[in-house]
Write a protein that holds these residues in place. Sequence first.
Motif, PDB file in Angstrom:
ATOM      1  N   VAL A 117       8.575  -3.444  -5.997  1.00 53.83           N
ATOM      2  CA  VAL A 117       7.313  -3.453  -6.734  1.00 53.83           C
ATOM      3  C   VAL A 117       7.465  -4.338  -7.966  1.00 53.83           C
ATOM      4  O   VAL A 117       8.572  -4.531  -8.480  1.00 53.83           O
ATOM      5  N   PHE A 133       4.885   3.727  -7.164  1.00 50.34           N
ATOM      6  CA  PHE A 133       3.936   3.640  -8.286  1.00 50.34           C
ATOM      7  C   PHE A 133       3.952   4.892  -9.176  1.00 50.34           C
ATOM      8  O   PHE A 133       4.045   4.769 -10.398  1.00 50.34           O
ATOM      9  N   PRO A 134       3.837   6.108  -8.626  1.00 52.29           N
ATOM     10  CA  PRO A 134       3.857   7.280  -9.497  1.00 52.29           C
ATOM     11  C   PRO A 134       5.155   7.411 -10.292  1.00 52.29           C
ATOM     12  O   PRO A 134       5.136   7.792 -11.464  1.00 52.29           O
ATOM     13  N   ALA A 155       3.339   1.912  -1.652  1.00 52.24           N
ATOM     14  CA  ALA A 155       3.848   2.210  -2.985  1.00 52.24           C
ATOM     15  C   ALA A 155       2.939   3.166  -3.754  1.00 52.24           C
ATOM     16  O   ALA A 155       3.375   3.786  -4.730  1.00 52.24           O
ATOM     17  N   THR A 156       1.679   3.292  -3.328  1.00 56.01           N
ATOM     18  CA  THR A 156       0.751   4.161  -4.063  1.00 56.01           C
ATOM     19  C   THR A 156       1.179   5.625  -4.025  1.00 56.01           C
ATOM     20  O   THR A 156       0.844   6.399  -4.930  1.00 56.01           O
ATOM     21  N   LYS A 157       1.920   6.019  -2.979  1.00 53.34           N
ATOM     22  CA  LYS A 157       2.384   7.397  -2.863  1.00 53.34           C
ATOM     23  C   LYS A 157       3.895   7.502  -3.018  1.00 53.34           C
ATOM     24  O   LYS A 157       4.472   8.527  -2.672  1.00 53.34           O
ATOM     25  N   PRO A 192       0.801  -1.230   0.000  1.00 57.47           N
ATOM     26  CA  PRO A 192       0.000   0.000   0.000  1.00 57.47           C
ATOM     27  C   PRO A 192       0.835   1.283   0.000  1.00 57.47           C
ATOM     28  O   PRO A 192       0.436   2.286  -0.585  1.00 57.47           O
ATOM     29  N   THR A 245      -1.857   0.089 -14.896  1.00 60.00           N
ATOM     30  CA  THR A 245      -2.755   0.155 -13.744  1.00 60.00           C
ATOM     31  C   THR A 245      -1.994  -0.254 -12.491  1.00 60.00           C
ATOM     32  O   THR A 245      -0.870  -0.775 -12.569  1.00 60.00           O
ATOM     33  N   THR A 246      -2.587  -0.004 -11.340  1.00 61.17           N
ATOM     34  CA  THR A 246      -1.911  -0.316 -10.077  1.00 61.17           C
ATOM     35  C   THR A 246      -2.795  -1.194  -9.203  1.00 61.17           C
ATOM     36  O   THR A 246      -4.029  -1.146  -9.303  1.00 61.17           O
ATOM     37  N   LYS A 247      -2.145  -1.944  -8.351  1.00 61.68           N
ATOM     38  CA  LYS A 247      -2.842  -2.816  -7.411  1.00 61.68           C
ATOM     39  C   LYS A 247      -1.929  -3.074  -6.226  1.00 61.68           C
ATOM     40  O   LYS A 247      -0.709  -3.168  -6.384  1.00 61.68           O
ATOM     41  N   THR A 248      -2.500  -3.176  -5.032  1.00 60.95           N
ATOM     42  CA  THR A 248      -1.696  -3.422  -3.837  1.00 60.95           C
ATOM     43  C   THR A 248      -1.911  -4.843  -3.338  1.00 60.95           C
ATOM     44  O   THR A 248      -2.942  -5.467  -3.598  1.00 60.95           O
ATOM     45  N   GLY A 260       5.307   4.624 -12.863  1.00 60.54           N
ATOM     46  CA  GLY A 260       4.247   4.831 -13.834  1.00 60.54           C
ATOM     47  C   GLY A 260       4.618   5.811 -14.942  1.00 60.54           C
ATOM     48  O   GLY A 260       4.005   5.789 -16.016  1.00 60.54           O
TER      49      GLY A 260
END
Length: 209
Positions: A174, A152-153, A147-149, A145, A163-166, A156
């Motif tokens: 990752v 991932f960005p 990695a979303t902040k 989770p 797309t993203t998934k945790t 990306g």
Amino acid sequence: MSMLTPPGMGGKYRITGDVYPRMRRPHRRRRIVLAATAAVVVLGAAGWGTLQLVDVFSGDADTKAAAGKQADCKPAPTPTAAPAAALPKPAQITVNVYNATPRSGLAKTTADELAKRGFKVGKIGNAPAAYDKKVPGAGLLLGAPAATKGAFPVLGTQLAGATTKTDTRATADVDLIIGTAFKNLSPKTTADAALVALTKPAPAPTGKC
């Protein structure tokens, strides 16, 4: 009675010298008309002068109001940059590259390109059974989770449309799972520009009067 005496006047009035009795009424009507005309002229002049005064004072009021508005309107401060989020650099991100397509060799070539762009490469291979040939888009970014902040960005920016998934992993690495619509990573110049835009602080809004 003298022959010079007008008829009907009897002997009351006699012309004895150069003084004659007045036979006409005074020109009162002409005097009234002249007086009325003069009054109209005076009133018109007074009204015109009043309008001029009103315009003058109104103009002064408008000028003062505009000056007051300009005084209240203070110059906007110089825009300052809002602090950017603390994103990791590519060298701080470990990427596992997995191929979920029937095409062979995509994981290796993609991992090599990511390494050239400064990312750390971890595992390389075919995608796990849960994702093999089940990623319809260009790719899937999979991680914790947090990695979303963070990761991932940044990752990306290298693959448009990913797309993203945790999941429940406790590590910071990752996964980049290559999907069936994958063709290539984003061109390096495009990816670099997107990375700069991602880390560049956004200017604060300017003030308005």
